[in-house]
Scaffold this active site. Structure first.
Site: not given
Length: 311
Positions: A63, A93, A168
């Site tokens: 993402h 992801d 992330s």
């Protein structure tokens, strides 16, 4: 008002233990820093990535990679590398990138015995020039699960670490510096989730081979229904999947399936929930002929279907 701590003979051992713990965490961050990369693949700001192999493979969260080209990676030495997108899997992801570098330092992987609820962990990131870290514990550890997009994750790993902007795609490491997995804020609703290293390895293998994760395809829409009591007793399961639509030209259509059929098994695996069907349609059955047991007209029968690949 400021707090004054007086070191006495009684609390000196505790003070030393805390200093040793603090030094230990700092050492883990220093040793792991060469394995943490900055990923520049979106407008909003850089994210992080994990050095996966010595020859330049970098894994990050899907993402945070908003484009397929004009990507770049900044490694620990500050050097910027043009980057190729090897492949991506939105369902877990994960995205795999490649840079023209060698001699990189991948992290050793933790074993399952190293992960328990309550274990201390460090989340690392490199959204800027230097490595950053945040500290917490493993707050939940469970069985395998499927993401909202249907990706299979080998076990549920949640921590209480704070996912600051840019974290992330970075690694979660244990108290010995071994890799637990890849941190992401893209799969949970406000939870700090980690994709375990075993899942990352499995997905990377498929991305290297195909550029995506292969998944089987039948071309049907289904809904869960209870089976008649006599059939349920014979099969040893209470539910199946009622076929409510069949796509023209699909593997299911070519196998002769029609509306009103109820799928109860595929390839010898019981199908009682939609998740069971997704699990049975793994990448290794693509292109294979599989025996499907269905309920039609109140009787069970078998059809053979050649599993397609979901695009």
């Amino acid at each position: 008002s400021p707090v004054t701590v007086t070191i006495t003979k009684e609390n000196q051992p505790m003070s030393q233990a805390m200093q040793d713990l603090s030094n230990g965490f700092a050492d883990i961050v220093a040793r792991s820093a060469p394995s943490v990369a900055r990923v520049e693949g979106r407008r909003r700001g850089p994210a992080s990535g994990i050095v996966w192999s010595a020859d330049g493979l970098i894994v990050t969260a899907n993402h945070v990679v908003h484009r397929d080209d004009r990507l770049s990676i900044v490694l620990a030495d500050g050097q910027t590398y043009e980057t190729v997108l090897v492949g991506r899997d939105p369902s877990t992801d994960l995205a795999l990138l490649k840079v023209a570098a060698s001699g990189l330092a991948p992290l050793p992987h933790a074993t399952e015995t190293e992960m328990s609820v309550g274990h201390w962990v460090l989340a690392l990131a490199r959204p800027g020039r230097t490595v950053q870290a945040t500290f917490g514990i493993v707050s939940a550890l469970g069985e395998g699960w499927r993401t909202p997009m249907g990706g299979q994750v080998d076990h549920y790993l949640q921590t209480d670490v704070v996912m600051y902007p840019g974290f992330s795609g970075g690694p979660l490491v244990g108290a010995n510096g071994n890799l637990f997995g890849l941190n992401t804020s893209g799969l949970g609703q406000g939870a700090s989730l980690t994709i375990p290293a075993v899942t990352v390895a499995r997905v990377i293998e498929s991305l290297q081979a195909h550029g995506h994760v292969r998944r089987g395809y039948l071309g049907v829409s289904t809904q869960r229904v209870r089976l008649p009591e006599d059939i349920a007793g014979t099969l040893g399961q209470k539910a199946g999947l009622l076929v409510i639509s069949v796509e023209t030209g699909s593997p299911a259509a070519e196998a002769g399936m029609s509306l009103g059929d109820t799928i109860v098994s595929l390839g010898g695996k019981a199908i009682a929930r939609h998740e069971d069907l997704l699990s049975a349609l793994s990448g290794d059955v693509v292109g294979q002929k599989e025996v499907m047991q269905i309920l039609r007209g109140g009787r069970t029968q078998e059809v053979t279907v050649k599993v397609g690949e979901r695009q």
